[in-house]
Design an enzyme around this catalytic site. Sequence first.
Site, PDB file in Angstrom:
ATOM      1  N   GLU A 173       0.825  -1.211   0.000  1.00  0.00           N
ATOM      2  CA  GLU A 173       0.000   0.000   0.000  1.00  0.00           C
ATOM      3  C   GLU A 173       0.862   1.265   0.000  1.00  0.00           C
ATOM      4  O   GLU A 173       0.793   2.085   0.924  1.00  0.00           O
ATOM      5  CB  GLU A 173      -0.949  -0.002   1.199  1.00  0.00           C
ATOM      6  CG  GLU A 173      -1.939  -1.147   1.156  1.00  0.00           C
ATOM      7  CD  GLU A 173      -3.047  -1.029   2.192  1.00  0.00           C
ATOM      8  OE1 GLU A 173      -2.814  -0.433   3.248  1.00  0.00           O
ATOM      9  OE2 GLU A 173      -4.147  -1.551   1.943  1.00  0.00           O
TER      10      GLU A 173
ATOM     11  N   GLU B  78      -6.399  -8.010  -1.053  1.00  0.00           N
ATOM     12  CA  GLU B  78      -6.744  -8.020   0.376  1.00  0.00           C
ATOM     13  C   GLU B  78      -8.187  -7.603   0.549  1.00  0.00           C
ATOM     14  O   GLU B  78      -8.665  -6.679  -0.119  1.00  0.00           O
ATOM     15  CB  GLU B  78      -5.905  -7.012   1.164  1.00  0.00           C
ATOM     16  CG  GLU B  78      -4.496  -7.412   1.452  1.00  0.00           C
ATOM     17  CD  GLU B  78      -3.807  -6.335   2.284  1.00  0.00           C
ATOM     18  OE1 GLU B  78      -4.481  -5.706   3.133  1.00  0.00           O
ATOM     19  OE2 GLU B  78      -2.627  -6.107   2.056  1.00  0.00           O
TER      20      GLU B  78
ATOM     21  N   HIS C  28      -8.217  -7.965  14.178  1.00  0.00           N
ATOM     22  CA  HIS C  28      -8.651  -8.032  12.773  1.00  0.00           C
ATOM     23  C   HIS C  28      -9.053  -9.462  12.434  1.00  0.00           C
ATOM     24  O   HIS C  28      -8.380 -10.416  12.817  1.00  0.00           O
ATOM     25  CB  HIS C  28      -7.479  -7.592  11.876  1.00  0.00           C
ATOM     26  CG  HIS C  28      -7.882  -7.192  10.496  1.00  0.00           C
ATOM     27  ND1 HIS C  28      -8.355  -8.092   9.568  1.00  0.00           N
ATOM     28  CD2 HIS C  28      -7.863  -5.992   9.883  1.00  0.00           C
ATOM     29  CE1 HIS C  28      -8.609  -7.444   8.434  1.00  0.00           C
ATOM     30  NE2 HIS C  28      -8.324  -6.165   8.602  1.00  0.00           N
TER      31      HIS C  28
HETATM   32  C1  GLA Z   1      -4.154  -3.033   4.766  1.00  0.00           C
HETATM   33  C2  GLA Z   1      -2.747  -3.561   4.855  1.00  0.00           C
HETATM   34  C3  GLA Z   1      -2.626  -4.813   5.654  1.00  0.00           C
HETATM   35  C4  GLA Z   1      -3.470  -4.744   6.890  1.00  0.00           C
HETATM   36  C5  GLA Z   1      -4.878  -4.492   6.482  1.00  0.00           C
HETATM   37  C6  GLA Z   1      -5.839  -4.500   7.635  1.00  0.00           C
HETATM   38  O1  GLA Z   1      -4.824  -3.449   3.671  1.00  0.00           O
HETATM   39  O2  GLA Z   1      -2.186  -3.749   3.591  1.00  0.00           O
HETATM   40  O3  GLA Z   1      -1.275  -4.986   5.990  1.00  0.00           O
HETATM   41  O4  GLA Z   1      -3.000  -3.714   7.703  1.00  0.00           O
HETATM   42  O5  GLA Z   1      -4.959  -3.229   5.879  1.00  0.00           O
HETATM   43  O6  GLA Z   1      -7.148  -4.276   7.201  1.00  0.00           O
END
Ligand code: GLA
Length: 689
Positions: A158, A310, A361
């Site tokens: 990200e 994701e 999470h």
């Molecule tokens: C993002 C990150 C992950 C994690 C998720 C949690 O997408 O890329 O590493 O932190 O959020 O929702």
Amino acid sequence: MQLRSHGLKNVTDGTGLLFGADYNPEQWPEQTWPEDIALMKRAGVNIVTVGVFSWARLQPEEGQWNFGWLDRLLDLLADNGIRVCLATPTASPPPWLGHHYPDSLPTTPDGTTLWYGSRNQFSPSSSAYRAAALAVTSRLASRYAGHPAVAMWHVGNELGQISYDDETAVAFRSWLLRRYGSLDAVNTAWGTAFWSQGYSSWEEILPPRTAPYMHNPTQVLDFHRFTSEALLELFMAERDVIRSRAEQPVTTNLMGFFRGADYFRFAKETDFIGNNHYVDPAQPQSWETAALTHDLCRGLAGGAPWMLMESATSAVSWRGHNVAKDPGALRVDSLSAIARGSDAVCYFQFRQSAFGAERFHSAMVPLAGADTRVFREVCSLGADLQELRLLAGTPAPSRIAVLFDWDSWWASESPDRPSNRLGVMDQLLAYYRPLLRRGHCVEVIHPSSPLGRFDLVLAPSLFLLGEKDAEALGAWVSAGGTAVVGPFSGVADANGHLRSGRHPAVLADMLGVTGEEWRPLANPVRVAFAHEPLEAEALSWSEDLRIHTASASPVASFASGPLSGQPAVVRNNYGKGWSWYAGADLPQSAVAVIIEGALRDARLTSAVAGELPSDVELAQRGDYLFLLNHGDGSRRVELNEHLKAGGPSLDLLSGTTHEAELTLPPYGVLVLKNSHTTEDPTSQQQNGN
Ligand code: GLA
């Protein structure tokens, strides 16, 4: 039809649709790995992303390397036929980097250093960070390029960091020199004649650090552009190190409509589009934003398949109040991505963490273990994806495009704008929602993209629009296309300078309407449609417009307030095509009338009779119609005449047949074989470009 080729195909040709998660086994004793593998196999997992946050494990100190655990892990995954998306761990540098190289740490606009102890603590322009990131990437690529488990590479995570430090200031100046060629040109582009901001030497130029009052808007716009490019350069630097040693496709995980980076630029440099998206279970309509984001991925991928890298099986842990998904929602959320062109469903993460900042999470395997609702739903989705495997590699182009531009987003949301109530994302959704209700998918594309394969183009919010792109849109409409343009569009040039003349000057001929004042509203005003029994109100925005060409006519006019009697929505016959312009922020019912008219102009028919219920999604992928109920109640859907004529359709998931009038159970999904096309068979339209 020429669609973008993509590196995902090399993988999915062998595996079918991808199903998996981020897998962070360094958080667990090695004895749990065989159990993880067994659970992966039970669920039908065929890909895991490994190593995203492993830098401190791989390189515990500068100069010290530790790959043994990763060797064993990749061998284990390969032995069990599970493919690996191998990540460079560069999103979370180990503490030693910040400790030994404090210049690698980012600073905020007010000069505060962001320290280690979290993640993402690097400045994209730091040479110390880049050197260290490329060193670990190089070690990984050399060691695992030929490993049989490795199917693809995942750079960083990200990418979105931003910093205002001194090294960044130097890099910003170099970027400006490359863009403008001289300091004089920067002064002109930034309009520094205003407020005595003229620069006399390059050293004076800074990122937009905390200042007493509003910043120069072009300085801010250019800093957005620069930061986006710096992040892209980081991606490309790691990608090139990988490419010099390995042959698998390389990508990174994008964040949909993330404001910090221009993903049309990233799309050109990645081997395929990967994206993360987290639906908010507390917001029942958040599936609409998910659908729009998936359609952005479809556009970024040029209509080719992309990868949902994701998502969450249930709750996330980073919202204020993290609502868990209802039973069945995991399936419908995930299949929405497949319906809109993803060749993968992946989650963060495989096994829930017991410690660290994301311990609450959700994951594929909860801390409560495999005997859980979530894991059972995961396994059942794995079986669904097997049923749908014939969709892998199916392109998902659309006949409708939505124009979107990060430059324009950055420029239009500057603090000096006329109103902060005309948000870009709100406008996008307002124009997209009526298409959702009629079961149309779109591709979200850049305004400079070729338009030839589309029948309808929407530009809900394009404050900044270059002359060439405006001309191309006009030429495409004149050749037979249909365009819908939303308020406050075509206003500024590439520097964010407002164009002189009646607005939107660059689109005046195509739209057949021009204006002389933007009038944000103190109180709502009524808008009356000429041929619709509709009482609509503009809440925040109006424009003082008048008809500019004989071919244009008002579809709706202001019916109260100082603009009473003047046009609010105008339709124009331009060449062989049609354009629509709305000079107001209209309620959903009124935007729906515009979109309905534009669909008629474009001769696009819908797969449904009437409108879909607001929680039902319909998306067409190849020969299949996906019907997805995002709500917790049963919903009736009536498909259109063509589909009725085809007789009952077979659901790929259950093997049952369905009539054109059907009921979807709560969170129900049908994937029906479909011979319907959204193209009107009588359409003779031939667009240029
Ligand atoms: C993002 C990150 C992950 C994690 C998720 C949690 O997408 O890329 O590493 O932190 O959020 O929702």
